[in-house]
Write an enzyme that holds these catalytic residues in place. Structure first.
Site: not given
Ligand code: IVH
Length: 695
Positions: A127, A129, A131, A239, A326, A420, A423, A438, A444
């Site tokens: 999946e 991740k 942010d 998720y 990551k 500046c 001015c 400045c 100014c």
């Molecule tokens: S699963 C038991 N799935 O990333 C932990 N986390 O850096 C289950 N996050 O704590 C988390 N996308 O806040 C999961 N597809 C995803 C995610 C995800 C973002 C976040 C989440 C987690 C953090 C860890």
């Protein structure tokens, strides 16, 4: 992980240092929403500490950051006490973090470990991740019952009212077959477009912009005003479903069901049957993520079969059935065309690079900050160079390096101006300050016009005019100070290009209306450095009128929620200048509001002037308690000091506050005694829903 070869003494010193470093980084990231360490450095320090602890287990502190998830709860005595406004509830299941790696080989190690423990017959759910900031939603009988932040992983802040204003979080489920009660966890994030819009608004209001969409999302989720939350454009993706006896065999089945009940679940996930497929998924998103309208910082790989997840279980911090890969921060390479030196309304000069437009993390980048002269020297940048731009944790993209191999013959060394650019006044640099400025604040043109533009802006006095109008008025010597606006006549306005009777009348009408603008907006309009809209509101509410603010000491200012040392110093500095006092006097004369309206109905003077700190839970909401304090003549304050009248403590008051009150001899008053003090009947017990902790 590489074994550490350090003697015990060096290891113990380094462990102490890393503990402190990581704890401070956690606080800045989770509580202040203002990270100063890159994710990559954070992860590397964490790994280093874990390696030391593996080598010398006695060095593992009981509260080591390697053993605990970061906390978004503000339990410090600092001024950013926003979070303490929320009720807190225990999580039914701890809310953990994920083990992470930047190395594809380590994803294969994760898969091999899982295969060793559960055998080979499992699949992976891969999946995005997201942010953002983690959220835990509880649905009961098909309705959203509660939304909690991760908090410290054990208990979180109740942000249900805010979650209900996030457009894709359903209040009621659709379809059928949902369990009587379940939890579903996910992420609240802010798409790039909304992030750009929000930061543009904040810049216009001279408020500090958010460093990145993640900080904007977590800051917005903790706002106290749900209407403002609705305006922020947050989105949710879910998720992870949890509950007792859920009727699913796989993670995918659970998420498909959630989607069918109207819950937001990403359609970008894939079930992979081999580690090669997982690696393909990672590689393709590492490049394709730049086309997504929101920020992703990696890929999460989960064991899909729920019985296997159970078998693998958890460490104190992570599930053993999932890992995060990551991505490294995205960079783009482009050519530096020229450098502008911008003068802000506070006089600070910022070198801003004009770039050949280039795509980066969802948006086209044309400009990037070079911050200051030191940074330009450090990069040794030349006009015409090919430069790397990164979004990182910064507000506007920054130039992180140059590609020396592409330096052509025609490049030229930029010259930082000594005067500046607007001015001509020689620029100064204060000791310890990175920025040149400045000093000609009263003469100014850029600074004068900048202050006027801020003064009339929508969130300040909301006067109907744009930057170009202010420019013209200034060039015709019609205005210099805000009060000059209120002396403009129709005849003078008709001198402006294209202005007719009607436009002049409309402008004058909007000036008249601005006299009714409330004091907090007027205070914001004055343009005190670092005093954004929210801070102005807090200061205005705390002191009630301009005279009290102008004579407030630094310590008195520090008593205000959201005011820290930088803001307190800025306010006292602003009012120590005669010119600013004169501006206030002439605006008073022009009829602007310089005091808050009296509270609608004053109930009593029982608390006359007392500063009260509220902490803990009560039978009514904390906001209602605070209102009661004000209508009975008291003032709310966020932290306990020797000047505190009393600490109003409900159930589970902040232990630090209680400790401080006890040590200073400040009285601690309970709910019943408080109601007696103000001659108020105790409210009827709240409904069961409102009072009980669910689990
Ligand atoms: S699963 C038991 N799935 O990333 C932990 N986390 O850096 C289950 N996050 O704590 C988390 N996308 O806040 C999961 N597809 C995803 C995610 C995800 C973002 C976040 C989440 C987690 C953090 C860890």
């Amino acid at each position: 992980m590489n074994p550490v070869r350090m003697d015990f003494k060096t290891a113990s010193e380094r462990a102490l240092e890393l503990n402190a470093l990581l704890k401070e980084a956690n606080r800045l990231y989770y509580v202040e929403n203002a990270p100063q360490m890159s994710d990559f450095d954070y992860d590397m320090f964490m790994k280093e500490l874990a390696a030391i602890e593996a080598e010398y287990p006695v060095l593992m502190a009981p509260d080591s950051p390697t053993q605990k998830v970061g906390s978004d709860l503000d339990e410090s005595l600092s001024k950013s006490l926003r979070n303490s406004e929320f009720r807190q509830f225990e999580h039914r299941y701890p809310m953990l973090s994920l083990g992470n790696t930047y190395n594809i080989g380590e994803v294969a190690d994760f898969a091999a470990r899982a295969a060793r423990d559960i055998g080979p017959g499992f699949t992976y759910s891969c999946e995005l991740k997201f942010d953002g900031t983690a959220i835990c939603l509880t649905y009961r009988q098909g309705r959203l019952y509660r939304a909690l932040t991760r908090g410290d992983g054990t208990k979180g802040d109740d942000v249900t009212a805010n979650a209900l204003r996030i457009k894709n979080i359903p209040q009621r489920l659709i379809g059928s077959g949902w369990p009587e009660e379940f939890e579903i966890r996910g992420e609240i994030y802010m798409p790039y477009d909304d992030f750009d819009r929000l930061n543009a608004e904040r810049l216009e209001a001279e408020e500090l912009p958010f460093a990145n969409p993640r900080n904007a999302a977590s800051g917005s989720l903790k706002l106290l005003d749900p209407d403002e939350v609705a305006h922020r454009g947050l989105e949710c993706t879910l998720y992870h479903m949890l509950g007792e006896n859920l009727p699913f065999n796989t993670h995918k089945e659970a998420l498909d069901a959630a989607r069918s009940w109207g819950l937001p679940v990403s359609d970008k996930s894939r079930i992979c049957t081999s580690i090669e497929e997982v690696e393909d998924f990672i590689t393709s998103w590492d490049s394709d993520r730049k086309y997504l309208p929101f920020a992703t910082d990696g890929i999460v790989i989960k064991v899909n079969e729920l019985p296997y997840q159970q078998e693998l279980g958890y460490t104190s911090k992570f599930p053993r059935w999932a890992v995060a890969y990551k991505f490294k921060a995205e960079q783009a390479l482009t050519q530096l065309i020229s450098i502008d030196y911008q003068v802000g309304r506070t006089g600070a000069v910022t070198p801003v690079a004009n770039l050949e437009p280039v795509q980066l993390s969802g948006t086209v980048v044309k400009r990037a900050s070079l911050h200051n002269l030191d940074q330009m020297d450090l990069l040794d940048v030349r006009i015409g160079d090919f430069v790397y731009v990164e979004k990182g944790g910064e507000i506007i993209p920054k130039i992180t390096g140059i590609e020396e191999s592409r330096r052509g013959l025609g490049v030229t060394r930029p010259v930082f101006p000594s005067v500046c650019p607007d001015c001509g006044t020689p620029l100064l640099r204060d000791e310890g300050e990175a920025k040149h400025f400045c000093p000609n604040s009263t003469g100014c043109p850029m600074q004068i016009k900048g202050r006027l533009i801020h003064f009339i802006s929508r969130k300040a006095m909301n006067v109907l005019a744009g930057d170009a109008t202010i420019d013209q008025m200034y060039n015709l010597s019609l205005v210099r100070y805000p009060s000059d606006l209120y002396r403009l006549t129709k005849e003078q306005l008709l001198l402006l290009d294209g202005w007719k009777e009607r436009s002049a009348e409309r402008f004058l009408q909007s000036l008249t209306e601005s006299r009714q603008v409330s004091f907090d907006h007027v205070l914001f309009a004055l343009g005190i450095r670092y005093v954004g809209e929210t801070t102005a509101k807090a200061i205005a509410a705390h002191f009630g009128n301009i005279d009290a603010i102008m004579s407030a000491t630094r310590e008195q200012l520090l008593e205000v929620d959201t005011v820290g040392e930088v803001i307190a110093d800025s306010v006292t500095d602003f009012f120590s200048k005669d010119i600013n006092r004169e501006i206030v006097a002439s605006l008073k004369e022009a009829g602007l509001r310089f005091e808050m309206e009296a509270p609608a109905s004053k109930a009593s003077d029982a608390l006359a002037g007392a500063s009260v700190v509220v902490s803990g839970n009560f039978s009514i909401s904390r906001e209602e308690m605070k209102d009661l304090i004000v209508v009975n003549g008291g003032r709310n304050s966020s932290s306990v000091s020797a000047k505190t009248g009393f600490l109003l403590a409900g159930s589970k008051p902040g232990p630090e506050k209680v400790k401080k009150a006890e040590s200073l001899g400040v009285r601690i008053v309970g709910e019943d005694d408080f109601f007696e003090m103000i001659g108020h009947e105790s409210p009827a017990p709240a409904s069961e829903e409102g009072q009980m902790t669910l689990f």
